[in-house]
Design a protein around this motif. Structure first.
Motif, PDB file in Angstrom:
ATOM      1  N   VAL A  70       0.833  -1.207   0.000  1.00 45.39           N
ATOM      2  CA  VAL A  70       0.000   0.000   0.000  1.00 45.39           C
ATOM      3  C   VAL A  70       0.864   1.251   0.000  1.00 45.39           C
ATOM      4  CG1 VAL A  70      -1.723   1.306   1.291  1.00 45.39           C
ATOM      5  CG2 VAL A  70      -1.925  -1.174   1.126  1.00 45.39           C
ATOM      6  N   VAL A  71       1.896   1.246   0.833  1.00 47.83           N
ATOM      7  CA  VAL A  71       2.760   2.426   0.953  1.00 47.83           C
ATOM      8  C   VAL A  71       3.499   2.701  -0.351  1.00 47.83           C
ATOM      9  CG1 VAL A  71       4.877   3.250   2.057  1.00 47.83           C
ATOM     10  CG2 VAL A  71       3.015   2.335   3.445  1.00 47.83           C
TER      11      VAL A  71
ATOM     12  N   TRP B  55     -14.585  17.647   6.504  1.00 46.46           N
ATOM     13  CA  TRP B  55     -14.640  16.439   5.686  1.00 46.46           C
ATOM     14  C   TRP B  55     -13.255  15.879   5.384  1.00 46.46           C
ATOM     15  CZ3 TRP B  55     -12.303  15.876   0.995  1.00 46.46           C
ATOM     16  CH2 TRP B  55     -11.926  17.040   0.320  1.00 46.46           C
ATOM     17  N   ARG B  56     -12.237  16.761   5.479  1.00 46.61           N
ATOM     18  CA  ARG B  56     -10.872  16.283   5.270  1.00 46.61           C
ATOM     19  C   ARG B  56     -10.395  15.426   6.438  1.00 46.61           C
ATOM     20  NH1 ARG B  56      -8.943  19.543   1.029  1.00 46.61           N
ATOM     21  NH2 ARG B  56     -10.325  21.310   0.637  1.00 46.61           N
ATOM     22  N   LEU B  57     -10.961  15.678   7.620  1.00 48.95           N
ATOM     23  CA  LEU B  57     -10.606  14.865   8.775  1.00 48.95           C
ATOM     24  C   LEU B  57     -11.311  13.512   8.778  1.00 48.95           C
ATOM     25  CD1 LEU B  57     -10.659  17.575  11.593  1.00 48.95           C
ATOM     26  CD2 LEU B  57      -8.652  16.504  10.565  1.00 48.95           C
ATOM     27  N   VAL B  58     -12.369  13.393   7.995  1.00 48.43           N
ATOM     28  CA  VAL B  58     -13.122  12.149   7.962  1.00 48.43           C
ATOM     29  C   VAL B  58     -12.258  11.005   7.431  1.00 48.43           C
ATOM     30  CG1 VAL B  58     -15.070  10.963   6.864  1.00 48.43           C
ATOM     31  CG2 VAL B  58     -15.361  13.266   7.801  1.00 48.43           C
ATOM     32  N   LEU B  59     -11.432  11.299   6.426  1.00 37.38           N
ATOM     33  CA  LEU B  59     -10.626  10.243   5.814  1.00 37.38           C
ATOM     34  C   LEU B  59      -9.628   9.617   6.794  1.00 37.38           C
ATOM     35  CD1 LEU B  59      -9.969  11.848   2.313  1.00 37.38           C
ATOM     36  CD2 LEU B  59     -11.547  10.001   2.869  1.00 37.38           C
TER      37      LEU B  59
ATOM     38  N   VAL C 296      -5.083   1.776   5.976  1.00 33.52           N
ATOM     39  CA  VAL C 296      -3.830   2.443   5.606  1.00 33.52           C
ATOM     40  C   VAL C 296      -4.057   3.389   4.430  1.00 33.52           C
ATOM     41  CG1 VAL C 296      -1.475   2.094   4.779  1.00 33.52           C
ATOM     42  CG2 VAL C 296      -2.425   0.557   6.513  1.00 33.52           C
ATOM     43  N   MET C 297      -4.862   2.949   3.448  1.00 35.26           N
ATOM     44  CA  MET C 297      -5.138   3.809   2.298  1.00 35.26           C
ATOM     45  C   MET C 297      -5.844   5.086   2.722  1.00 35.26           C
ATOM     46  SD  MET C 297      -6.234   1.198  -0.771  1.00 35.26           S
ATOM     47  CE  MET C 297      -6.695   2.592  -1.803  1.00 35.26           C
TER      48      MET C 297
ATOM     49  N   LEU D 213      -3.402   7.476   4.371  1.00 33.79           N
ATOM     50  CA  LEU D 213      -2.484   8.119   3.436  1.00 33.79           C
ATOM     51  C   LEU D 213      -3.215   9.072   2.500  1.00 33.79           C
ATOM     52  CD1 LEU D 213      -0.093   5.151   2.566  1.00 33.79           C
ATOM     53  CD2 LEU D 213       0.231   7.003   4.209  1.00 33.79           C
ATOM     54  N   VAL D 214      -4.427   8.712   2.083  1.00 31.75           N
ATOM     55  CA  VAL D 214      -5.217   9.635   1.268  1.00 31.75           C
ATOM     56  C   VAL D 214      -5.563  10.871   2.081  1.00 31.75           C
ATOM     57  CG1 VAL D 214      -7.423   9.930   0.082  1.00 31.75           C
ATOM     58  CG2 VAL D 214      -6.102   7.849  -0.257  1.00 31.75           C
ATOM     59  N   GLY D 215      -5.705  10.684   3.395  1.00 30.26           N
ATOM     60  CA  GLY D 215      -5.965  11.835   4.258  1.00 30.26           C
ATOM     61  C   GLY D 215      -4.882  12.883   4.166  1.00 30.26           C
TER      62      GLY D 215
END
Length: 777
Positions: free
Chosen positions: A209-210, A341-345, A375-376, A379-381
């Motif tokens: 994933v990384v 909404w950015r913190l939701v990820l 993990v995704m 990292l998308v966060g």
């Protein structure tokens, strides 16, 4: 809306992607190159499982040992194979000495014929090494004439060092050397593999994933190259009558065309890299181009996913842009980005991982889908939070020099573009920090300090039974780079009482050697000692009694028919055991060569422990050359202070290989992104130069425009990576400990990549600052 209208709008967007003369082609080419680099790495990733499977298949096809090996009689279809493996400057050299016993003997894979005695067939990499100046010491070890080359089917990698040499009378060495009589190559009797440790499975999942997330992030950023010019073109389309939906479909068509061209270029990059792969070895792993065949299903998935992602990213980006006939409203002061909404990820990622906290103990399991998803999301966060962080910080930056003000104002107007440029490096650094923390946390489970005392000896050599210990030891003492040789023999005696025989260890050596294994009151040639305090000396007190008759039984040592007695001498003296160089406290009886029982030395297992001079870098090679001259089957053992689990070491190797590829992609992608940003501002830079601003000032402003978002991205990456690492450590039941050296090193590597990219972009920047950049068509 009909499918035909969709098709016409997408086709119009595709035409716009390549229209507009040189500007249009440059824009499309930059997008395609950016997407192509990501596609090439994705295709490489899809080819890795096949490459590993092919390496295993070839290793099995050339295997000449089985785990339940049975003796087979000599026949016209049998072959004797003895191992002659060696090591040269930390590179393994696979060696086999072969002797066919009949016309139907199996031919090793990759060979056209058997080499005769004194001849050898070598791999292309070994042939090149032996012909070079660096291979001088290895040529002394392999004094055979090269008569052939091992074909690809006999090798597991293009850079593998391997050879086959011919021999005679090898049947006499069976049993005393590693090897066997076989009637075929290929191992169908493999031992069942152990189930994977859940922690190692977690490491594999996180590594994949990384390594792949930065690729996906960059592809998403690459399809938005030239976004400002594209929006101005769309505004012109609105002026001639297209509605907002049609405009978005045209933009999607333009992105689709760039991504399809990127697929073509990516395939070309992959095929080029596939051919170049044979020339490189990364972390001792090399492949042949034929290994790198992507799975058709995974390749088709990449071919569908990249254009689809390009369209979705474009449509999503246009949601925040109002394109009107008279211009793009984005040029006005943009609305503040929302944080919630950015913190939701990242919070969602933590929620997926939290139920698995503590499951990494014995018999524990991890849900692979929750691990990958969690993990995704974390990292998308990073990619979601970074634009908000950049916008918030640059909005509060104060005044400064001209270069600083130019950079800050530019970032205030287009913080999103600046964040997109560094998203890939931020995601890569965040993932790398988390992985380094996880590796550091579990390293104690899969690595351990060996018992060998590397301060007293660094190599161990087994002396064949037919060689005399003292003379062999002298040859190593005369070897360049050898500082000290400890020579000792070891065997066992019993009290001779059938099934209930009590066994006592007997060590043979001179006084200096015996002082390495016991604390002696005094010693001279001919003395015998009873050692107490050893790890396995339960029978010493009863058997090492003066006048006690002990027996040597050759059946136990592989010498049937050899049986004689020995009486413990009356003058045997006590001694206290101490750790020998192998880290073992010996018990039993110590015998010097001058004692009455000299017969015992002939039947002892003889070992040499070598202490090497740290000032001689090739000391190991000189020792191996001496050992090979004494016995071609000899393979001196190198001692290490740390022992590692093989699977753990393999995963670390895979991470090193993957990280090298991802870093190369990140560097190339950042350079492409930087060039695209400079090209967008070419006329602005030329205008500023025409108004008298110094080129040095503009260069510094461009540097600040890169450094500020990179610095913020690395800080965010460090925070998210540390949080992810802490969660992963709790999942494997390990206490949370921030590995600050890894955090700083990963952050420094990310900053170093950016610095290199910035330096490479300076020449085109200086070229774009010329006043003739104001010229237009």
């Amino acid at each position: 809306m009909s499918a035909g209208q969709w098709g016409r709008d997408l086709a119009m967007g595709a035409r716009f992607a390549f229209a507009g003369g040189r500007e249009g082609w440059i824009r499309a080419l930059l997008t395609a190159v950016g997407v192509g680099l990501g596609v090439a790495l994705l295709l490489l990733t899809t080819a890795i499982p096949n490459a590993l499977a092919e390496r295993d298949r070839r290793e099995e096809a050339r295997s000449d040992h089985t785990f339940s090996q049975q003796e087979i009689p000599k026949a016209d279809n049998t072959l004797i194979v003895l191992d002659t493996d060696t090591t040269f400057r930390d590179r393994d050299v696979r060696g086999r000495m072969v002797e066919p016993e009949g016309p139907r003997a199996p031919l090793p894979p990759g060979l056209a014929e058997f080499p005769a005695k004194g001849e050898m067939a070598v791999s292309p990499a070994l042939k090149e090494l032996l012909a070079s100046d660096d291979g001088k010491l290895l040529r002394e070890r392999l004094p055979y004439r090269i008569t052939g080359t091992i074909g690809e089917q006999g090798l597991i990698g293009s850079q593998e060092l391997a050879y086959f040499t011919g021999g005679q009378g090898l049947a006499d060495r069976l049993g005393s050397a590693s090897g066997a009589r076989i009637d075929r190559f290929g191992n169908s009797d493999l031992a069942p593999s152990d189930p994977w440790d859940p922690v190692l499975l977690l490491l594999v999942l996180v590594v994949f994933v990384v390594l792949l997330m930065p690729v996906a992030v960059f592809i998403a950023a690459a399809v938005r190259f030239g976004g400002e010019r594209r929006d101005r073109r769309l505004a012109a389309l609105r002026l001639v009558g297209s509605d907002s939906r049609m405009t978005r479909r045209i933009a999607a068509g333009e992105a689709l065309a760039g991504s399809v061209l990127g697929l073509v270029l990516g395939t070309g990059f992959f095929l080029l890299g596939r051919q170049l792969a044979a020339s490189f070895e990364v972390s001792r792993v090399s492949v042949f181009p034929s290994y790198l065949n992507p799975s058709p299903l995974l390749a088709a998935l990449v071919a569908l996913a990249v254009p689809t992602a390009a369209v979705l990213v474009t449509l999503l980006a246009l949601r925040g842009v109002v394109i009107e006939p008279l211009g793009v409203v984005r040029t006005a002061r943009p609305t503040r980005r929302r944080l919630w909404w950015r913190l939701v990820l990242p919070l969602g990622g933590l929620a997926l991982l939290f139920p698995m906290v503590g499951q990494g103990g014995d018999e524990g399991t991890f849900n692979q889908y929750l691990v990958v998803g969690g993990v995704m999301l974390l990292l998308v966060g990073v990619t979601a939070l970074l634009p908000w962080v950049v916008e918030t910080v640059v909005a509060r930056l104060g005044s400064g020099g001209v270069a600083w003000q130019l950079a800050v104002r530019r970032l205030q107007l287009s913080s999103g573009a600046a964040a997109r440029m560094v998203n890939g490096i931020a995601v890569a650094v965040a993932g790398a920090i988390a992985l380094q923390m996880l590796f550091a946390g579990v390293e104690g489970t899969y690595t351990a300090a060996s018992r060998y005392d590397v301060s007293r000896a660094q190599m161990q050599v087994h002396v064949p039974d037919d060689l005399e210990l003292a003379s062999t030891a002298q040859k190593f003492r005369d070897t360049k780079g050898v500082r000290k040789v400890t020579a000792m023999g070891e065997t066992y005696l019993t009290d001779g009482r059938s099934d209930t025989d009590a066994i006592i260890q007997v060590t043979v050596g001179d006084c200096a050697t015996l002082r390495e294994v016991a604390t002696l009151p005094s010693c001279r040639d001919g003395d015998v000692f009873a050692v107490h305090g050893g790890e396995y000396d339960t029978d010493t007190a009863g058997l090492a009694q003066p006048g006690k008759k002990l027996w040597f039984d050759g059946v136990n040592d592989g010498r049937p028919g050899e049986r004689f007695s020995w009486t413990v001498p009356r003058d045997i003296r006590p001694a206290e055991s101490r750790e020998d160089p192998t880290g073992t406290k010996r018990g039993g009886i110590l015998v010097t060569p001058g004692s009455p029982f000299t017969t015992l030395a002939r039947f002892a297992e003889k070992e040499l422990y070598l202490s090497l001079s740290p000032g001689e870098p090739d000391a190991y090679e000189y020792v191996r050359n001496t050992a090979a001259a004494i016995d071609p089957m000899a393979d001196p053992m190198v001692w290490h202070a740390v022992e590692r689990n093989d699977r753990y070491a393999t995963i670390r190797t895979g991470l090193s290989v993957g990280a090298a590829c991802v870093l190369a992609l990140i560097g190339a992608s950042l350079l492409v992104s930087q060039l695209e940003q400079l090209r967008e501002r070419r006329k602005l830079l030329s205008a500023l130069v025409a108004f008298g601003i110094r080129r040095r000032t503009l260069g510094l402003s461009v540097l600040w425009q890169t450094a500020i978002p990179i610095g913020l991205g690395l800080l965010l990456a460090a925070a998210v990576g540390t949080a992810l690492g802490a969660v992963l450590l709790r999942m494997v039941n390990t206490s949370v400990r921030v590995d600050w050296p890894s955090v700083l090193s990963m952050t420094g590597i990310g900053a170093g990549v950016v610095l290199v990219v910035t330096l490479l972009s300076l020449p085109p920047l200086l070229k774009m600052m010329r006043p003739d950049g104001l010229r237009t068509e």
